[in-house]
Scaffold this motif. Structure first.
Motif, mmCIF file in Angstrom:
data_model
loop_
_atom_site.group_PDB
_atom_site.id
_atom_site.type_symbol
_atom_site.label_atom_id
_atom_site.label_comp_id
_atom_site.label_asym_id
_atom_site.label_seq_id
_atom_site.Cartn_x
_atom_site.Cartn_y
_atom_site.Cartn_z
ATOM 1 N N VAL A 200 5.255 5.419 8.675
ATOM 2 C CA VAL A 200 6.489 5.335 7.886
ATOM 3 C C VAL A 200 6.976 3.883 7.836
ATOM 4 O O VAL A 200 7.383 3.382 6.776
ATOM 5 C CB VAL A 200 7.569 6.258 8.496
ATOM 6 N N THR A 201 6.926 3.206 8.972
ATOM 7 C CA THR A 201 7.382 1.818 9.032
ATOM 8 C C THR A 201 6.533 0.921 8.141
ATOM 9 O O THR A 201 7.044 0.069 7.410
ATOM 10 C CB THR A 201 7.345 1.307 10.475
ATOM 11 N N HIS A 202 5.211 1.083 8.218
ATOM 12 C CA HIS A 202 4.335 0.264 7.388
ATOM 13 C C HIS A 202 4.557 0.548 5.903
ATOM 14 O O HIS A 202 4.596 -0.385 5.082
ATOM 15 C CB HIS A 202 2.876 0.523 7.755
ATOM 16 N N ALA A 203 4.710 1.813 5.544
ATOM 17 C CA ALA A 203 4.950 2.161 4.144
ATOM 18 C C ALA A 203 6.249 1.525 3.644
ATOM 19 O O ALA A 203 6.315 0.989 2.534
ATOM 20 C CB ALA A 203 4.999 3.678 3.980
ATOM 21 N N TYR A 204 7.284 1.557 4.480
ATOM 22 C CA TYR A 204 8.557 0.961 4.081
ATOM 23 C C TYR A 204 8.443 -0.553 3.956
ATOM 24 O O TYR A 204 8.991 -1.161 3.029
ATOM 25 C CB TYR A 204 9.638 1.326 5.094
ATOM 26 N N ASP A 205 7.703 -1.192 4.892
ATOM 27 C CA ASP A 205 7.517 -2.651 4.828
ATOM 28 C C ASP A 205 6.896 -3.063 3.503
ATOM 29 O O ASP A 205 7.267 -4.085 2.913
ATOM 30 C CB ASP A 205 6.628 -3.132 5.983
ATOM 31 N N VAL A 206 5.946 -2.278 3.036
ATOM 32 C CA VAL A 206 5.248 -2.615 1.791
ATOM 33 C C VAL A 206 6.117 -2.319 0.575
ATOM 34 O O VAL A 206 6.300 -3.174 -0.312
ATOM 35 C CB VAL A 206 3.919 -1.838 1.693
ATOM 36 N N LEU A 207 6.680 -1.119 0.507
ATOM 37 C CA LEU A 207 7.397 -0.703 -0.701
ATOM 38 C C LEU A 207 8.778 -1.334 -0.829
ATOM 39 O O LEU A 207 9.347 -1.363 -1.924
ATOM 40 C CB LEU A 207 7.525 0.825 -0.719
ATOM 41 N N SER A 208 9.343 -1.849 0.260
ATOM 42 C CA SER A 208 10.656 -2.489 0.168
ATOM 43 C C SER A 208 10.550 -3.942 -0.280
ATOM 44 O O SER A 208 11.558 -4.557 -0.615
ATOM 45 C CB SER A 208 11.375 -2.420 1.519
ATOM 46 N N ASP A 209 9.327 -4.493 -0.292
ATOM 47 C CA ASP A 209 9.108 -5.858 -0.749
ATOM 48 C C ASP A 209 8.569 -5.817 -2.180
ATOM 49 O O ASP A 209 7.490 -5.254 -2.414
ATOM 50 C CB ASP A 209 8.115 -6.568 0.172
ATOM 51 N N PRO A 210 9.282 -6.372 -3.163
ATOM 52 C CA PRO A 210 8.858 -6.260 -4.564
ATOM 53 C C PRO A 210 7.437 -6.764 -4.814
ATOM 54 O O PRO A 210 6.662 -6.119 -5.536
ATOM 55 C CB PRO A 210 9.891 -7.115 -5.315
ATOM 56 N N GLN A 211 7.080 -7.876 -4.225
ATOM 57 C CA GLN A 211 5.743 -8.414 -4.460
ATOM 58 C C GLN A 211 4.663 -7.535 -3.848
ATOM 59 O O GLN A 211 3.628 -7.258 -4.470
ATOM 60 C CB GLN A 211 5.654 -9.843 -3.913
ATOM 61 N N GLN A 212 4.886 -7.105 -2.610
ATOM 62 C CA GLN A 212 3.899 -6.244 -1.972
ATOM 63 C C GLN A 212 3.798 -4.893 -2.685
ATOM 64 O O GLN A 212 2.697 -4.338 -2.815
ATOM 65 C CB GLN A 212 4.252 -6.021 -0.496
ATOM 66 N N ARG A 213 4.941 -4.389 -3.164
ATOM 67 C CA ARG A 213 4.904 -3.105 -3.866
ATOM 68 C C ARG A 213 4.123 -3.224 -5.170
ATOM 69 O O ARG A 213 3.319 -2.332 -5.503
ATOM 70 C CB ARG A 213 6.333 -2.630 -4.154
ATOM 71 N N GLN A 214 4.325 -4.353 -5.887
ATOM 72 C CA GLN A 214 3.577 -4.562 -7.122
ATOM 73 C C GLN A 214 2.073 -4.655 -6.841
ATOM 74 O O GLN A 214 1.260 -4.082 -7.556
ATOM 75 C CB GLN A 214 4.064 -5.832 -7.819
ATOM 76 N N GLN A 215 1.722 -5.374 -5.786
ATOM 77 C CA GLN A 215 0.305 -5.495 -5.425
ATOM 78 C C GLN A 215 -0.267 -4.132 -5.050
ATOM 79 O O GLN A 215 -1.393 -3.793 -5.425
ATOM 80 C CB GLN A 215 0.154 -6.457 -4.245
ATOM 81 N N ASP B 255 0.824 -1.145 -6.052
ATOM 82 C CA ASP B 255 0.733 -0.306 -7.255
ATOM 83 C C ASP B 255 -0.472 -0.666 -8.110
ATOM 84 O O ASP B 255 -0.989 0.170 -8.872
ATOM 85 C CB ASP B 255 2.018 -0.435 -8.088
ATOM 86 N N MET B 256 -0.935 -1.927 -7.995
ATOM 87 C CA MET B 256 -2.100 -2.368 -8.769
ATOM 88 C C MET B 256 -3.411 -2.104 -8.036
ATOM 89 O O MET B 256 -4.483 -2.530 -8.473
ATOM 90 C CB MET B 256 -1.985 -3.864 -9.077
ATOM 91 N N GLY B 257 -3.317 -1.408 -6.904
ATOM 92 C CA GLY B 257 -4.536 -1.030 -6.199
ATOM 93 C C GLY B 257 -4.811 -1.842 -4.968
ATOM 94 O O GLY B 257 -5.823 -1.634 -4.292
ATOM 95 N N GLY B 258 -3.931 -2.819 -4.615
ATOM 96 C CA GLY B 258 -4.129 -3.632 -3.424
ATOM 97 C C GLY B 258 -3.578 -2.939 -2.196
ATOM 98 O O GLY B 258 -3.031 -1.835 -2.255
ATOM 99 N N GLN B 259 -3.738 -3.610 -1.056
ATOM 100 C CA GLN B 259 -3.275 -3.038 0.206
ATOM 101 C C GLN B 259 -1.779 -3.244 0.403
ATOM 102 O O GLN B 259 -1.171 -2.570 1.201
ATOM 103 C CB GLN B 259 -4.033 -3.675 1.380
ATOM 104 N N GLY B 260 -1.240 -4.246 -0.286
ATOM 105 C CA GLY B 260 0.194 -4.471 -0.134
ATOM 106 C C GLY B 260 0.560 -5.042 1.212
ATOM 107 O O GLY B 260 1.537 -4.640 1.818
ATOM 108 N N GLY B 261 -0.237 -5.971 1.685
ATOM 109 C CA GLY B 261 0.067 -6.601 2.969
ATOM 110 C C GLY B 261 -0.728 -5.980 4.090
ATOM 111 O O GLY B 261 -1.195 -4.853 4.012
#
Length: 365
Positions: free
Chosen positions: A47-62, A64-70
């Motif tokens: 849950v923490t890792h998912a929030y770290d990624v999705l709460s950051d606009p750049q990581q969330r965009q990455q 959503d485009m198929g990247g790991q998001g950090g």
């Protein structure tokens, strides 16, 4: 890897506020201070890792485009706890150890070429930290001892209750009164100021191995600085530097030198004695010896590292041509030249020998 949106239970179109609310709701259920079960701990990491990624606009965009998001970082309970509670998450901890390991030390030792033929020993004086001779590392004035901290009761930590999104949570923090040691030194040793060690010069005997080269290092375990409060010593590293020798050079385990020979001795041959690094050595100059000829004396070089075998002594001959002759000497040389009828000087192929590093000695002047 589970989908971050599924982990938080939100849609891919969720707003930042919805993502934050979902994370807070799950964190209240899964945080280790609230739910200590192993399953909850693993879910909380996800849950923490998912929030770290999705709460950051750049990581969330990455993402959503198929990247790991950090990169994944599942060890950040302290940062999360500090974000929501305003304090560090230390978990269960006891009093800290006052005694610590001492630092490693490095010294450089100049070694003569003579010393590495067979190896030798040497006394070296170093300035270092040593265990206090007065308190013997206890940090206390003789006749006294540490007392249990009255603030934390010897546990080294104190509890603090924090009101947070998860309700009232109890955290552990290092006790300020005893700095987390659980004991207090009321009467510090006057000689070391309660540190348990002092600065002093210490003389040690080191063994210099045969065959070492400049830059080689030797490690003496426990030969470094004494640790605070009677802690173990660090290690001592000794780096060797081989000093330049006026006569002998080194090529691995071989010793190299040049021998100046009179022209008459080179023609007729002779014997002589030279002083090597480990005593006198007889040398035979054979008749007809030429400049740059090499005379090899077996087993009179340097003893190899971790071995009983030795290198060789290699002597490069330099024939000296006299520059000043008397009339009588000139006449004798002319008679010799006429009788032997030597060939005229001619060019020859340049020889790239093993003594190329000594070529300047042959041709200097």
């Amino acid at each position: 890897m589970a989908d971050h949106y599924d982990v938080l239970g939100v849609s891919r179109e969720a707003t930042p506020e919805e993502i934050k609310k979902a994370y807070r709701r799950l964190a209240r259920e899964l945080h280790p201070d609230v739910n200590p079960s192993p399953e909850a701990s693993e879910k909380f990491k996800d849950v923490t890792h998912a929030y770290d990624v999705l709460s950051d606009p750049q990581q969330r965009q990455q993402y959503d485009m198929g990247g790991q998001g950090g990169g994944q970082n599942f060890g950040g309970f302290g940062d999360i706890f500090e974000t929501f509670f305003g304090g560090g998450f230390n978990g269960n901890q006891g009093p800290a150890e006052r005694a610590q390991r001492g630092q490693d030390a490095l010294i450089r030792v100049d070694v003569e070429l003579d010393d590495i033929v067979f190896g030798t020993s040497r006394d070296v004086t170093i300035d270092t930290a040593v265990t206090c001779a007065t308190c013997h590392g206890s940090c206390c004035q003789p006749g006294t001892s540490p007392v249990t901290c009255t603030v934390c009761g010897g546990r080294g930590v104190v509890q603090r209750q924090v009101r947070s999104l998860f309700g009232n949570v109890v955290t552990n923090q290092a006790c300020n009164a005893c700095q987390g040691f659980g004991t207090v030194i009321e009467t510090p040793c006057a000689d070391c100021s309660g540190n348990g060690r002092t600065r002093a010069q210490r003389t040690i005997t080191i063994e210099i191995p045969s065959g070492i080269d400049s830059g080689a290092r030797m490690q003496l375990r426990g030969g470094g600085e004494a640790g605070p409060a009677g802690g173990p010593n660090g290690d001592l590293f000794i780096e060797f530097k081989i000093a330049h020798h006026e006569v002998f050079s080194r090529d691995g385990e071989d010793l190299l030198c040049t021998l100046e020979v009179a022209m008459t001795d080179a023609i007729l041959g002779t014997t002589t004695t030279i002083r090597s690094l480990d005593g006198d050595v007889p040398v035979e100059i054979k008749p007809g010896t030429q400049s740059a000829d090499v005379i090899t004396i077996k087993d009179r070089g340097i003893t190899k590292l971790r071995s009983n075998s030795r290198g060789d002594l290699k002597i490069a001959v330099q024939v000296l041509t006299p520059s000043r002759l008397s009339n009588k000497e000139k006449e004798l040389v002319k008679q010799l030249a006429e009788s032997s009828k030597p060939p005229a000087p001619e060019l020859g192929h340049f020889q790239q020998g093993m003594f190329s590093k000594l070529r300047d000695r042959f041709f200097k002047g």
